[in-house]
Motif scaffolding. Structure first.
Motif, short mmCIF file in Angstrom:
data_model
loop_
_atom_site.label_atom_id
_atom_site.label_comp_id
_atom_site.label_asym_id
_atom_site.label_seq_id
_atom_site.Cartn_x
_atom_site.Cartn_y
_atom_site.Cartn_z
N THR A 151 3.70 7.13 -7.05
CA THR A 151 2.61 7.74 -5.87
C THR A 151 2.03 9.23 -5.95
O THR A 151 2.51 9.90 -6.88
N PRO A 152 0.78 9.36 -5.62
CA PRO A 152 -0.05 10.86 -5.86
C PRO A 152 0.86 11.84 -5.65
O PRO A 152 0.90 13.05 -6.32
N ILE A 153 1.71 11.94 -4.61
CA ILE A 153 2.71 12.80 -4.21
C ILE A 153 3.54 13.17 -5.04
O ILE A 153 4.04 14.38 -5.68
N ARG A 154 4.08 12.07 -5.65
CA ARG A 154 5.15 12.11 -6.76
C ARG A 154 4.75 12.77 -7.84
O ARG A 154 5.18 13.53 -8.75
N GLN A 155 3.33 12.42 -8.40
CA GLN A 155 2.90 12.66 -9.61
C GLN A 155 2.68 14.27 -9.49
O GLN A 155 2.80 15.01 -10.49
N TYR A 191 4.54 11.38 1.92
CA TYR A 191 3.26 11.77 2.40
C TYR A 191 2.28 11.00 1.81
O TYR A 191 2.04 10.56 0.63
N PRO A 192 1.34 10.31 2.80
CA PRO A 192 0.42 9.22 2.16
C PRO A 192 -1.14 9.72 1.56
O PRO A 192 -1.85 8.99 2.06
N ALA A 193 -0.87 10.51 0.77
CA ALA A 193 -1.90 10.99 -0.11
C ALA A 193 -2.59 9.93 -0.88
O ALA A 193 -1.85 8.98 -1.59
N ASP A 197 -6.04 14.59 -5.89
CA ASP A 197 -6.46 15.72 -5.32
C ASP A 197 -5.87 16.04 -3.98
O ASP A 197 -5.59 17.25 -3.60
N GLU A 198 -5.95 14.91 -3.13
CA GLU A 198 -5.27 15.12 -1.81
C GLU A 198 -3.74 15.54 -1.91
O GLU A 198 -3.34 16.26 -1.09
N ALA A 199 -3.14 15.07 -2.91
CA ALA A 199 -1.50 15.27 -3.01
C ALA A 199 -1.50 16.56 -3.48
O ALA A 199 -0.69 17.50 -3.01
N TYR A 200 -2.45 17.20 -4.52
CA TYR A 200 -2.24 18.39 -4.79
C TYR A 200 -2.34 19.54 -3.69
O TYR A 200 -2.00 20.40 -3.83
N ASP A 201 -3.43 19.23 -2.99
CA ASP A 201 -4.06 20.21 -1.89
C ASP A 201 -2.80 20.06 -0.85
O ASP A 201 -2.57 21.10 -0.25
#
Length: 578
Positions: A151-155, A191-193, A197-201
Motif C-alpha cells: 500500500t502507499p502508506i507501507r511504501q 491509513y487509506p492513502a 504523495d498522499e501517504a507521504y503527506d
C-alpha cells in the motif's frame, strides 16, 4: 599510477565536513588514484607496486550517476583489488606469477553494477520496465514480499522526513514490516492513502511533531530503524562516528584467541581454474549487501549455498540477479532440526556470511565464537564475514540498519540534498543502493584476503563490513566530491529525471536506469560492447544479467557464474557440497 589530486572544503556548497575537487580528473584516471589510496590504507592488502601496476581502468570520462559522489570509482577500485588478490591466490595455487597478469575494470561497468538489480532481462523483457508496469509479481511462485510494500502508506514508511528541529531531516525506515513503527508514533498503518504523495503527506504531518532527537531516542528505545540525516561533520563528531573512523574500510583480522589450525591451501580443481573454485560458502543473509558478498565469491568460483527462511520477508526482485551462481535452501532457525542441518553444512564450509545483528545470531548458536569453536574442533579454520550498519564495535554496533540508514548517518543524504540545490537541510537518498552494493563488495574482498591468509598461515578470520563506512569513504577528502559544474555536465549528458526525499531507493534506481539506457544502449544490447551475460535454462527461462565487473588476463580464471539465478529456498534441504 599516482595522480595529483587536490580538494578544498566545500561548506558553502555541500555542507559541513565536505571536500570538493579543485580540478576535474577523468573517471579512469581518478579510479586509478582511488585504487592506490584505498590499497595503501587497507591492512593486509599487498603493498607490492608491481602488482598494483597490473591494474588498468577504462571507461567514460564524466561521472555516470546523479550527484557529486564518486561511488562508481570507489566500486571500480574495490573490484580491481579483488582482481589483485585473485591473482595472488592463483599464484599460490598454480605458481602463476601475479605480476604477469592483467586486471581490467571498466568504470562505467562498475557504476552500472551499483544498479545491477535492474540491469537484467527475463525472457527478453527488461526488469526495470516490468517493475514500472507492475508485472514483476507474476514471475514469482512464492511471494517473499509478503505485502511489505503493498500500500502507499507501507511504501512511504521508508522515506526521509522533515522534523520539528529546524534544518534537520530524519530517515524513517519500516524495516519490511512498518506496522509497529507507525503505531508507536500514533499513525494508522492501514491509513487509506490512495497515492504515494498522499501517504507521504500523512506521515509528514506526524513526523513534524517530533524533534530529531526525540525520534532518535524513540527508535533506539523500541529497537526500530531510523537515523538523523547528519551532515558529514555532524556524523564524524559523534562518538559512533569516531569509533567507526578508527577502522579501515576493509576490516579483517586473524582471530588469535581461536584454537590454532594449520594452513588450508585452496583446492586445485582440474576443470575449474577460477581463483575460489572448491571453496565452500554458507550465506545467511537478506536484501542486498549480504547477498552481494556471496554473489561476488560465486563469480570467483566459490560454491555458495544461500540460506533463507520462507517465513521471513525479503524483496522478490532481488532473487533475479543476486542469486546468480548460488544454490538456495529453506532453513528456519526457530526449529532445532533446521539448526542442526545448518551446523552440518557449516562443518564443511570455508566461509560463513551473515547479515543479522551479532547478538541476535549468537543467541541462535551461530555467533563468531560459536563458529571459531567449530572450526577448531574440526581442525580447519573458517572465515566469518558479517555485514552490518555501524561497524565492528561502538555504541551503535547492535543497532539495526539498512542502506538508507547508512546514507542518512554518514551525511550522504544531506550532501545529495545540497547537490540538488536544497540548502534548508532537506535530505535525499543518494542514487542507487550504493552503500548496500559497496558493503557487499568490501565483505567479499575481505573474505578473499582472509582465504589467502588462511592458505598461507592457517587460523580463522573475522571480516566486518559496514553500511555507514561504505558511504563515508566517498566523503573523505582524499576521495573528493565532484564540483557542481561537473555534476551539471553529467545532468546534461544523461538527462536525469526528478529525485526527491519521498522516494524509495528502487524508484530512484529507475530514474538512473532511464539515463543509462539513453546514453549507453550498447551496454544493454547484444554485441561486442554488451555488459550482459546470458543463461537459457534457469527457473525463469532466458535470463540476461550483468557480467562480473573485473576481468583478469587469463580467461580461465576470470570471474563468471556457471549457473543462473534461482529463487530463494529453491533446492532441497538435503543438498550436499559440490
Amino acid at each position: 599510477m599516482s595522480h595529483l589530486h587536490k580538494t578544498t572544503p566545500s561548506v558553502d556548497i555541500y555542507g559541513p565536513g565536505t571536500f570538493m575537487d579543485t580540478e576535474f580528473t577523468p573517471a579512469p584516471q581518478d579510479a586509478a588514484r582511488i585504487f592506490e589510496y584505498i590499497a595503501k590504507n587497507t591492512p593486509g592488502f599487498t603493498q607490492n607496486k608491481e602488482l598494483w601496476d597490473t591494474v588498468k581502468f577504462e571507461g567514460s570520462s564524466l561521472p555516470i550517476i546523479p550527484g557529486p559522489f564518486k561511488a562508481p570509482l570507489v566500486a571500480a577500485a574495490l573490484h580491481a583489488m579483488c582482481g589483485v588478490v585473485a591473482h595472488e591466490i592463483v599464484e599460490d595455487r598454480d605458481g602463476t606469477p601475479p605480476h604477469t597478469q592483467q586486471v581490467t575494470v571498466n568504470t562505467d561497468h562498475a557504476g552500472i553494477w551499483l544498479g545491477t538489480v535492474f540491469a537484467a532481462c527475463v525472457e527478453g523483457k527488461d526488469i526495470s520496465e516490468l517493475a514500472r508496469s507492475r508485472q514483476l509479481q507474476g514471475l514469482f511462485t512464492h511471494d517473499f514480499d509478503q505485502g511489505c510494500m503493498a500500500t502507499p502508506i507501507r511504501q512511504r514508511s521508508t522515506a526521509i522526513y522533515k522534523t520539528k528541529t529546524p534544518g534537520v531531516w530524519y530517515q524513517l525506515h519500516g524495516s519490511l514490516d512498518p506496522t509497529p513503527l507507525l503505531r508507536s508514533m500514533g499513525m494508522d498503518p492501514d491509513y487509506p492513502a490512495q497515492t504515494l504523495d498522499e501517504a507521504y503527506d500523512y506521515i509528514s504531518r506526524h513526523v513534524e511533531q517530533w524533534t530529531a532527537d526525540e525520534l532518535e531516542m524513540h527508535n533506539v528505545k523500541n529497537g526500530f530503524c531510523g537515523s538523523i540525516c547528519f551532515t558529514p561533520q555532524g556524523w564524524s563528531d559523534t562518538l559512533m562516528g569516531r569509533r567507526l573512523a578508527d577502522h579501515p574500510l576493509v576490516s579483517y583480522s586473524r582471530q588469535s584467541h581461536a584454537i590454532p589450525t594449520p594452513p588450508a591451501p585452496l583446492p586445485n580443481i582440474p576443470d575449474d581454474k577460477r581463483p575460489l573454485a572448491g571453496i565452500k560458502v554458507i550465506e545467511l543473509v537478506r536484501i542486498i549487501a549480504g547477498p552481494v558478498i556471496g554473489n561476488t565469491l560465486a563469480a570467483f568460483g566459490a560454491d555458495v549455498i544461500r540460506v533463507n527462511c520462507s517465513r521471513l520477508t525479503d524483496l522478490n526482485i532481488l532473487q533475479l540477479t543476486l542469486n546468480a551462481g548460488k544454490r538456495t535452501i529453506d532453513i528456519d532457525l526457530t526449529k532445532d532440526e533446521d539448526k542442526s542441518r545448518l551446523r552440518e553444512l557449516i562443518e564443511g564450509a570455508d566461509v560463513f556470511v551473515q547479515g543479522f545483528r551479532p547478538n541476535a545470531i549468537a543467541r541462535k548458536g551461530f555467533g563468531v565464537n560459536d563458529l571459531l569453536e567449530m572450526a577448531g574442533t574440526r581442525g580447519k579454520g573458517i572465515v566469518y564475514v558479517e555485514e552490518n550498519c555501524y561497524g565492528p564495535d561502538g555504541p551503535y554496533h547492535e543497532r539495526p540498519g539498512w542502506q538508507q540508514i547508512g546514507d542518512a548517518a554518514s551525511g550522504s543524504s544531506y550532501v545529495m540534498g545540497r547537490s540538488l540545490g536544497l540548502k534548508d537541510g532537506t535530505s535525499v537518498l543518494p542514487p542507487l543502493p550504493i552503500s548496500d552494493m559497496t558493503t557487499g563488495l568490501v565483505g567479499a574482498l575481505g573474505a578473499m584476503m582472509a582465504l589467502r591468509d588462511r592458505a598461507r598461515l592457517g587460523g580463522s578470520y573475522r571480516v566486518t563490513s559496514s553500511l555507514v563506512k561504505a558511504d563515508a569513504i566517498a566523503l573523505e577528502p582524499e576521495i573528493g566530491l565532484y564540483s557542481p559544474e561537473v555534476v551539471e555536465q553529467s545532468n546534461q549528458l544523461f538527462q536525469w529525471g526528478p529525485i526527491n526525499s519521498s522516494q524509495f531507493v528502487l524508484e530512484i534506481l529507475l530514474v538512473v536506469m532511464d539515463g543509462w539506457k539513453r546514453r549507453f544502449p550498447h551496454y544493454f544490447e547484444s554485441g561486442t560492447e554488451s555488459l550482459l551475460t546470458s543463461f537459457s535454462d534457469g527457473p525463469w527461462g532466458q535470463m540476461d544479467i550483468l557480467k562480473p565487473v573485473v576481468q583478469l588476463g587469463n580467461s580461465s580464471v576470470t570471474p563468471r557464474w556457471l549457473t543462473p539465478s534461482v529463487p530463494h529456498c529453491y533446492h532441497p534441504q538435503s543438498i550436499q557440497w559440490l
